[in-house]
Design a protein around this motif. Sequence first.
Motif, short mmCIF file in Angstrom:
data_model
loop_
_atom_site.label_atom_id
_atom_site.label_comp_id
_atom_site.label_asym_id
_atom_site.label_seq_id
_atom_site.Cartn_x
_atom_site.Cartn_y
_atom_site.Cartn_z
N GLY A 60 0.71 -1.08 0.13
CA GLY A 60 0.03 0.07 0.02
C GLY A 60 0.66 1.18 0.17
N PHE A 61 0.23 2.27 0.55
CA PHE A 61 0.53 3.77 0.44
C PHE A 61 0.44 4.38 1.60
CE2 PHE A 61 0.07 2.60 -3.82
CZ PHE A 61 1.51 2.81 -4.38
N ALA A 62 1.42 5.30 2.43
CA ALA A 62 0.76 6.31 3.41
C ALA A 62 1.25 7.42 2.89
CB ALA A 62 1.55 5.88 4.53
N THR A 63 0.33 8.45 3.13
CA THR A 63 0.49 10.03 3.23
C THR A 63 0.62 10.61 4.40
OG1 THR A 63 -0.49 10.19 1.02
CG2 THR A 63 -0.02 12.20 2.10
N VAL A 64 1.50 11.45 4.82
CA VAL A 64 1.84 11.75 6.11
C VAL A 64 2.01 13.50 6.07
CG1 VAL A 64 3.23 11.64 8.27
CG2 VAL A 64 3.00 9.78 6.85
N TYR A 65 1.19 13.99 7.02
CA TYR A 65 1.18 15.54 7.13
C TYR A 65 1.79 15.76 8.57
CZ TYR A 65 -0.08 20.29 8.06
OH TYR A 65 -0.36 21.87 8.37
N HIS A 73 4.56 13.82 3.13
CA HIS A 73 5.36 12.82 2.83
C HIS A 73 4.35 11.67 2.34
CE1 HIS A 73 8.53 15.01 5.15
NE2 HIS A 73 7.61 15.08 5.87
N CYS A 74 5.12 11.08 1.32
CA CYS A 74 4.45 9.98 0.77
C CYS A 74 5.40 8.52 0.70
CB CYS A 74 3.79 10.23 -0.71
SG CYS A 74 2.69 11.48 -0.84
N LEU A 75 4.92 7.76 1.48
CA LEU A 75 5.65 6.45 1.45
C LEU A 75 4.92 5.42 0.52
CD1 LEU A 75 6.43 5.83 5.17
CD2 LEU A 75 7.76 6.97 3.47
N ASP A 76 5.67 4.65 -0.21
CA ASP A 76 5.16 3.52 -1.15
C ASP A 76 5.78 2.35 -0.40
OD1 ASP A 76 5.20 1.79 -3.10
OD2 ASP A 76 6.07 2.88 -4.83
N PHE A 77 4.90 1.44 -0.14
CA PHE A 77 5.09 0.28 0.38
C PHE A 77 4.00 -0.74 -0.55
CE2 PHE A 77 2.19 1.94 3.44
CZ PHE A 77 1.41 0.97 3.47
#
Length: 473
Positions: A60-65, A73-77
């Motif tokens: 999945g993906f996570a977007t962090v503020y 920040h956007c993490l690609d997993f």
Amino acid sequence: MSMGGRLQPVPAGVAAGHPATASVGADVLRRGGNAADAAAAMVLAGCVAETIFTGLGGGGFATVYTAADRSVHCLDFFVSVPGLDGTIPAPARDIEVVFGDVPVPYAVGGPSVAVPGTPSGVAALHHRFGNLPWAEIVTPARDLATIGVPFSVAHAELLPEVRAAMVLGDGVHSYTRPDGSGDRRLLAAGEDLLHPGLAETLDAYLTGGPEVFTHGGAGAALVTAVRADGGALSADDLTAYRVADLPVATAAVGDAVVHVRGNDLDHFAGTLAALSAAEIRAGGPRRAAALVSALRAPLQRTETTSVVAVDRYGNACAATHSLGLGSGIWVSGVHGNSMLGEGELLRGDLHPGLRMPSMMVPHVVTDRDGRLVAAGGAAGGSRIRSALVQVLSGMLLEGLSTADAVAAPRLAVGPGVVHLEPGFPAGTAGALRAAGDAVVEWDAAKPYFGGAAMIGADGPAADPRRGGLAVLV
């Protein structure tokens, strides 16, 4: 990087697609965890409670503020393509999933399994942005896996439509029960969903971190099972896997700015930027026509789930993760993903080691000065984009509350056809037909139209289509 900062007007809370998942996130916030802690713990809880959608074998993906510096920040997993050792997979096994009256072909088995990223992604999200000890992130999911989780009404209603992928291998024992006549029936709402071996796998993950999947026994067992069924997954693929940072794309919507990962499959940011505020605010058939013109996408089906958290300092984290439909390959309670059997993801050249494309777009919304306005995401494959465009346009252009925007009737579009949930203004279906589209009018709101989890200035909202839960903390 730890999250910090000052108080923000968006209230602390969580939203997720299952009550057990949301409850874990709310508890993490109450124990002093931040938004990334809560999201990481909810992803793991979803891998126990929402396994017809997701699991440790997916990505999945996570977007962090981060409120301290108003950065995103956007993490690609997400999953990557296997075969780094040169193995060529056998053909995957075709199955047919029927959603409503629409048959949709998919493929399962070892050849459908891509390199999983969720174990590494959760660990990276926590390590970079979390505050709580690792044990407090993993233990809630481990405990759920130990005792089982009540199967929700929404999941029980969906299970017959995805049984071709779920009731395979160890899934037979998790998703069915003896019916007393020597046969088996599907798991019913309220009965405990339990995956033997998953608690022990999570215990190993708690102790050894993601390395138990990339270099250790859990990963080795998955490779063995996948290759025995003709798949290409190898130890080289697992050890080479890395969580990636992604560029952030933005789109102005009204007075707000939506921040998403910059490489999404269906150009979500561009779709938002192309919306006509005037047409959306006009309502009625004009609003529907504007949405249809922006949302042309293929009608396919895949399964995802989404979580979102905001902490008391205004930090936010939205994450979306998935298994596809599941491959039927199970190892110690972990279901291998079926991403290589998902037709809508098989676009372009898929070389070993490359990330597969995805439609997931967890996002944050800020004002023009970078202050948090909202955060969220959606599940539903190719309906992710349509669900979020409609929810965000409702919140940011039409002035709807977060809960009303999430619950409002939705449409989904494909080549020459528009699917409508009930509740659109009179004349909408006729106007779309007059414009040349076939229109399918559904008799109820359904998970097919996407499942959103959002937090806005008026609090969190979980999608009633998925039977989720929103909790103010």
